[in-house]
Design an enzyme around this catalytic site. Structure first.
Site: not given
Ligand code: IPM
Ligand code: MG
Length: 379
Positions: A168, A218, A250, A274, A278
């Site tokens: 990042y 990884k 993975d 990240d 999700d």
């Molecule tokens: C998160 C989001 C952010 C990230 C984006 C909006 C930059 O996906 O907070 O998980 O990638 O960290």
């Molecule tokens: Mg995110």
């Protein structure tokens, strides 16, 4: 009550003990608590409004709110996604309640002007390196999970995601190869002190929970991950009581779906965290349910739902505000030393769900404001 079973955003199991990495704020008393509200783009303002109503309903006279512009909204008003004024507001505040950033109108801007740079800039400027993303299924939502209920009900984990380094924040850019092809590149790196400090948060969190830490990397391919693994193993010497395991990312993605109950605390880098968070959110019901805390090495924190600005449903009252309310509860717990009030919000969310409150992401049809009303009614 601090009924742990109902609490999705208490990182600890059973009690409200904060891990040893968080010193307790000295004295609360009459001291003012300054909360910056950065609602941002898309559904951000809608969900933050409901979380704010919930905070206001706690009647804490010492709590003061101050709004700031961030993301695409700030760019449109001032030409920058993180204006100096907003950064100063965030620096002054004891805690920040954040909505979401991201706006399709801004997708063609130069990267440094895009809305996402605001959240990355805040994380970096305020040294918010430790991102806590708890994922736990509210029992009422077993049917909302993408997994079979008997698998989903086992989820009770925290992802500790490093937030200030990795690919990042490495050097990035566009260039042309020797063959004349356009090439994009982003450098991935971690240094040992960055890994050590997040590893410690992982170990401390595991100590406050079930004592199991899984470090995800990884290392079979990446040197960054090899260093990560080496440093985590070194750090483990200070935590002989914690059972440490390692998993390739993975495999971790696969295991999260196959048997999420095996995880207690996961510690991982910025990019892997990240993605896995999700995924974990959908296993735990809905991305509209998961809160997060981004902490520095003191008491300062930024609190936001893990979901994004969802421009496709913005302004329609379709967003689920519960993740933002649960983020506000984490703020009370970690930055403002008000764990009983955090418990109240979490219990009210659980009670509203038990009563059948459902936004569209949970298979229902209640609006954002109706979800807010449902929680406020319980509060
Ligand atoms: C998160 C989001 C952010 C990230 C984006 C909006 C930059 O996906 O907070 O998980 O990638 O960290
Ligand atoms: Mg995110």
């Amino acid at each position: 009550s601090s009924h742990a079973g109902a609490s999705s955003c208490s990182v600890e199991k059973g009690s409200c003990l904060i891990g040893a990495f968080k010193p307790l704020r000295a004295a609360i008393g009459e001291e003012k608590m300054h909360v910056a509200i950065l609602a941002g783009d898309g559904v951000g303002p809608e969900v933050v409004a409901e979380a704010r109503r919930v905070l206001e309903a706690l009647h804490l006279p010492q709590m003061q709110f101050e709004d700031g512009l961030v993301g695409g909204a700030a760019y449109k008003a001032s030409g920058h996604p993180l204006p100096e004024e907003t950064l100063q507001l965030a620096r002054r505040a004891d805690a920040i309640l954040f909505g979401a950033v991201g706006d399709p109108d801004c997708d063609n801007l130069e990267r440094h002007l895009r809305p996402e740079q605001a959240i990355l800039g805040l994380r970096s400027a305020l040294k918010l390196f430790a991102n806590l993303r708890p994922a736990k299924l509210f029992p009422e939502l077993a049917d909302a999970s993408a997994l079979r209920p008997e698998i989903a009900k086992e989820i009770d984990l925290v992802i500790i995601r490093e937030l200030n380094g990795d690919v990042y924040f490495g050097e990035k850019g566009f260039r042309t190869t020797a063959d004349g092809y356009r090439q994009g590149y982003d450098v991935m790196s971690y240094d040992e002190q960055e890994v050590r400090r997040i590893a410690r948060v992982g170990f401390e969190t595991a100590r406050a929970r079930d004592g199991r830490l899984c470090s995800v990397d990884k290392a079979n391919v990446l040197e960054t991950s090899q260093l990560w693994r080496d440093v985590v193993i070194e750090t483990a010497k200070d935590y002989p009581d914690i059972s440490l395991s390692h998993m390739y990312v993975d495999n971790a993605a696969m295991q999260l779906v196959r048997n999420p109950g095996q995880f207690d605390v996961i510690v991982t880098g910025n990019l892997f965290g990240d993605i896995l968070s999700d995924q974990a959110s959908m296993c735990a019901g809905s991305i509209g349910m998961l809160p997060s805390a981004s902490l520095d090495d003191g008491k300062k924190g930024l609190y936001e739902p893990i979901h994004g600005s969802a421009p496709d449903i913005a302004g329609q009252g379709k967003a689920n505000p519960l993740a933002t309310m649960l983020s506000a509860a984490m703020m009370l717990r970690y930055s403002l030393d008000l764990p009983e009030h955090a418990d109240k919000i979490e219990a009210a969310v659980a009670a509203a769900l038990a009563d059948g409150a459902r936004s569209p992401d949970l298979g229902g049809s209640m609006t954002t404001a109706q979800m807010g009303d449902a929680v406020l009614g319980k509060l």
